[in-house]
Scaffold this motif. Structure first.
Motif, PDB file in Angstrom:
ATOM      1  N   ARG A  41       3.612 -75.231 -48.294  1.00 61.63           N
ATOM      2  CA  ARG A  41       2.298 -75.777 -48.655  1.00 61.63           C
ATOM      3  C   ARG A  41       2.382 -76.546 -49.960  1.00 61.63           C
ATOM      4  NH1 ARG A  41      -1.646 -70.861 -48.655  1.00 61.63           N
ATOM      5  NH2 ARG A  41       0.291 -69.750 -49.050  1.00 61.63           N
ATOM      6  N   GLN A  42       1.601 -77.588 -50.048  1.00 62.09           N
ATOM      7  CA  GLN A  42       1.562 -78.414 -51.251  1.00 62.09           C
ATOM      8  C   GLN A  42       0.539 -77.833 -52.211  1.00 62.09           C
ATOM      9  OE1 GLN A  42       3.606 -80.911 -51.672  1.00 62.09           O
ATOM     10  NE2 GLN A  42       2.804 -82.225 -53.283  1.00 62.09           N
ATOM     11  N   TRP A  43       1.025 -77.345 -53.366  1.00 60.28           N
ATOM     12  CA  TRP A  43       0.150 -76.837 -54.410  1.00 60.28           C
ATOM     13  C   TRP A  43      -0.076 -77.951 -55.423  1.00 60.28           C
ATOM     14  CZ3 TRP A  43      -2.164 -71.990 -54.778  1.00 60.28           C
ATOM     15  CH2 TRP A  43      -1.803 -71.086 -53.774  1.00 60.28           C
ATOM     16  N   LEU A  44      -1.341 -78.171 -55.763  1.00 61.20           N
ATOM     17  CA  LEU A  44      -1.717 -79.315 -56.573  1.00 61.20           C
ATOM     18  C   LEU A  44      -2.029 -78.890 -58.002  1.00 61.20           C
ATOM     19  CD1 LEU A  44      -4.129 -80.971 -53.995  1.00 61.20           C
ATOM     20  CD2 LEU A  44      -1.722 -81.530 -54.398  1.00 61.20           C
ATOM     21  N   PRO A  45      -1.735 -79.748 -58.975  1.00 63.36           N
ATOM     22  CA  PRO A  45      -2.211 -79.480 -60.342  1.00 63.36           C
ATOM     23  C   PRO A  45      -3.724 -79.529 -60.370  1.00 63.36           C
ATOM     24  CG  PRO A  45      -1.299 -81.690 -60.163  1.00 63.36           C
ATOM     25  CD  PRO A  45      -0.999 -81.000 -58.865  1.00 63.36           C
ATOM     26  N   ASP A  46      -4.322 -78.890 -61.366  1.00 61.90           N
ATOM     27  CA  ASP A  46      -5.771 -78.663 -61.293  1.00 61.90           C
ATOM     28  C   ASP A  46      -6.627 -79.649 -62.070  1.00 61.90           C
ATOM     29  OD1 ASP A  46      -5.161 -77.845 -63.855  1.00 61.90           O
ATOM     30  OD2 ASP A  46      -6.205 -75.918 -63.727  1.00 61.90           O
ATOM     31  N   ALA A  47      -6.022 -80.603 -62.796  1.00 63.00           N
ATOM     32  CA  ALA A  47      -6.820 -81.468 -63.671  1.00 63.00           C
ATOM     33  C   ALA A  47      -7.843 -82.296 -62.901  1.00 63.00           C
ATOM     34  CB  ALA A  47      -5.891 -82.373 -64.478  1.00 63.00           C
ATOM     35  N   THR A  48      -7.563 -82.607 -61.627  1.00 63.66           N
ATOM     36  CA  THR A  48      -8.494 -83.401 -60.818  1.00 63.66           C
ATOM     37  C   THR A  48      -9.776 -82.644 -60.509  1.00 63.66           C
ATOM     38  OG1 THR A  48      -6.620 -84.526 -59.801  1.00 63.66           O
ATOM     39  CG2 THR A  48      -8.726 -84.689 -58.650  1.00 63.66           C
ATOM     40  N   TYR A  49      -9.716 -81.333 -60.518  1.00 63.70           N
ATOM     41  CA  TYR A  49     -10.826 -80.521 -60.009  1.00 63.70           C
ATOM     42  C   TYR A  49     -11.654 -79.849 -61.100  1.00 63.70           C
ATOM     43  CZ  TYR A  49      -7.840 -81.090 -55.934  1.00 63.70           C
ATOM     44  OH  TYR A  49      -7.068 -81.621 -54.936  1.00 63.70           O
ATOM     45  N   VAL A  50     -11.194 -79.872 -62.332  1.00 62.03           N
ATOM     46  CA  VAL A  50     -11.886 -79.169 -63.405  1.00 62.03           C
ATOM     47  C   VAL A  50     -11.890 -80.062 -64.638  1.00 62.03           C
ATOM     48  CG1 VAL A  50      -9.801 -77.993 -64.255  1.00 62.03           C
ATOM     49  CG2 VAL A  50     -12.045 -76.925 -64.598  1.00 62.03           C
ATOM     50  N   SER A  51     -12.979 -80.021 -65.421  1.00 65.32           N
ATOM     51  CA  SER A  51     -13.119 -80.937 -66.552  1.00 65.32           C
ATOM     52  C   SER A  51     -13.060 -80.234 -67.893  1.00 65.32           C
ATOM     53  CB  SER A  51     -14.448 -81.700 -66.433  1.00 65.32           C
ATOM     54  OG  SER A  51     -15.543 -80.801 -66.397  1.00 65.32           O
ATOM     55  N   SER A  52     -12.736 -78.956 -67.921  1.00 63.64           N
ATOM     56  CA  SER A  52     -12.699 -78.223 -69.178  1.00 63.64           C
ATOM     57  C   SER A  52     -11.617 -77.151 -69.113  1.00 63.64           C
ATOM     58  CB  SER A  52     -14.067 -77.594 -69.475  1.00 63.64           C
ATOM     59  OG  SER A  52     -14.491 -76.799 -68.387  1.00 63.64           O
ATOM     60  N   GLY A  53     -11.435 -76.459 -70.204  1.00 62.67           N
ATOM     61  CA  GLY A  53     -10.412 -75.429 -70.259  1.00 62.67           C
ATOM     62  C   GLY A  53      -9.080 -75.992 -70.719  1.00 62.67           C
TER      63      GLY A  53
END
Length: 514
Positions: A41-53
């Protein structure tokens, strides 16, 4: 003990679905900066989906790749504010949402924080990984929800018991088949997993590729006799499509003895639960019939189990405390009972949902701001204790945004004309920011009583249409860069508290009191 339940028996429903297809969905490696291929499965980095943290790396070199990074969210000043992942989905699609947490000392404290997790506008529950972490274990939470729109949000939120920065390791949205758990009214409820076990199995967790949706079936072994029997059970006959592998082992009894065991293993809060039990008999010549009781109440009477397999489930069953299950041979049975697998979900009543038109309008307002509040993600009004900063919502069956108060927030950018689509607004407070551009036409806001835009950098003329808002009682526009004539519709409007000076460049003298 009283209960509301509907029990369904399905053994001959041929729901032709493949067990071989890969899970479909979105798989997010929280805190990661690059994509990775893990278990096909392709696991994606999360910067596209969240704008903080903040993305952080764990120092433990022995953890699995998915656990080696986390996204951490600041606690200071953010109690009762949510940080959300917003994920594209298929509208009306049924999704298994799984959150995974491994602390790894990322906050520099010995124990992990306790905090809330939220799906869309529904408070899913408390994330408490303390016991698991102390035993060196990973914690995961799993639920089943139907997408009401083209996106779903998973939010992390600090509550009053949170003592350090909340975090998350991984997030999955797996699209489920239509038949799975389809006796649930997903317009009113979600399902929050309590336990899912393969009885008699003492190996590793059963998951993908054995389970096409990558559900986790944990081992469950008791002192009662267990057996391992290879079976070719037609699992497509089961609405919930359990994996074939769970039917390779069973919890059974010696001779005609009843089977009694505590399951789920932990004590449960008083609530309503969805319970599904799975059975298959490898002995075609036998007559295996038994009764099932839960906490002394008949769950199913005279269940006949064959090699084809059978599932029995209750959509609403009241449980609380420890749960005792007894399988008792029925009259006429020539062999004792067995059980192969089971699932228990807490029936989670969904929270409210802000009117879609208002959500779209607020999203446009957010895009026009260069530095919107960091918690402007997920549902604006729900859960009510986690509504967006500066947003006040109505009560009742139709939830609207009634007030917008972002004064002194250090905002820049412009004010989107879409704010005029928030037609239930009674108050807009945007004073003492650095907003620029023109003031949009707000004449559609028929309930607007107060409009504060003072101490910004708005330019252009005052819209004369503001004078057409009969309910308007207070209009503060001083200390901007406004020009042109002050509309007569405002200067002559009875009962209006109008302040437009000092700080603007009008071509006429200010009216008395302005």
């Amino acid at each position: 003990m009283s209960f509301l339940s509907l029990i369904f028996l399905f053994s001959l429903l041929n729901l032709a679905q493949s067990q071989s297809q890969s899970p479909r969905g979105v798989f997010i490696d929280c805190g990661a900066t690059v994509a990775s291929l893990i278990d096909g499965r392709q696991w994606l980095p999360d910067a596209t989906y969240v704008s903080s943290g903040t993305a952080k790396n764990l120092t433990d070199p022995n953890v699995a790749p998915i656990l080696s990074t986390v996204r951490s969210f600041p606690l200071q000043g953010n109690t009762n504010k949510k940080f959300c992942y917003v994920v594209p989905v298929f509208r009306t699609g049924k999704y298994m949402v799984r959150t995974t947490y491994y602390y790894g000392g990322v906050n520099g404290r010995d124990s992990p924080p306790v905090f809330d997790q939220i799906v869309d506008g529904t408070l899913w529950g408390i994330v408490n990984t303390t016991d698991d972490y102390a035993r060196g274990l990973v914690s995961y939470y799993e639920g089943v929800f139907v997408a009401a729109g083209k996106t779903m949000s998973l939010c992390i939120a600090a509550n009053t018991n949170t003592d350090s920065d909340p975090f998350i390791s991984a997030l999955e949205f797996v699209l489920l088949g239509d038949s799975l758990y389809n006796s649930t009214d997903f317009g009113q409820y979600g399902l929050s997993l309590v336990a899912r076990h393969s009885f008699g199995h003492n190996g590793s967790i059963i998951r993908y590729p054995d389970d096409q949706f990558d559900r986790y079936w944990e081992p469950f072994v008791l002192s009662n006799p267990t057996m391992a029997i290879l079976r070719n059970v037609p699992v497509s006959d089961f609405w919930n499509l359990p994996p074939v592998k769970v039917f390779e082992t069973e919890l059974t009894s010696s001779g005609m003895e009843p089977i009694e065991f505590q399951w789920p293993p932990a004590s449960l809060p008083n609530s309503t639960y969805y319970i599904a039990l799975y059975f298959a008999d490898g002995r075609n010549s036998s007559s295996r019939v038994f009764n099932i009781s839960i906490n002394g109440i008949t769950y199913y009477h005279n269940l006949s189990v064959t090699s084809d397999g059978v599932a029995v489930f209750a959509t609403q069953w009241l449980l609380g405390g420890l749960t005792n299950i007894i399988l008792t041979p029925a009259a006429g049975s020539d062999i004792g009972p067995l059980i192969n697998a089971g699932e228990v979900f807490n029936l989670l009543r969904l929270g409210g949902r802000t009117l879609t038109r208002d959500v779209i309008a607020l999203e446009s307002v957010k895009k026009s701001l260069e530095n919107p509040p960091h918690d402007w993600n997920g549902d604006p009004c729900f859960p009510s204790q986690y509504s967006w900063t500066g947003v006040t919502c109505s009560e009742g069956p139709r939830i609207r945004v009634v007030s917008l108060n972002l004064s002194n927030m250090g905002l820049s950018g412009s004010l989107s004309p879409s704010v005029a689509n928030l037609t239930a607004l009674t108050n807009i407070w945007l004073g003492n920011n650095s907003l620029s551009g023109s003031i949009p036409d707000l004449s559609s806001l028929k309930r607007l009583e107060i409009l504060h835009l003072e101490d910004n950098q708005f330019s252009g003329e005052i819209p004369s249409s503001l004078g057409n808002i009969d309910s308007l009682q207070e209009l503060f526009l001083q200390n901007n860069n406004l020009t042109g004539q002050v509309p007569n519709s405002l200067t002559g409007k009875p009962g209006l508290n109008l302040k437009i000076f000092p700080g603007n460049n009008f071509s006429s003298s200010p009216p008395s009191g302005a």
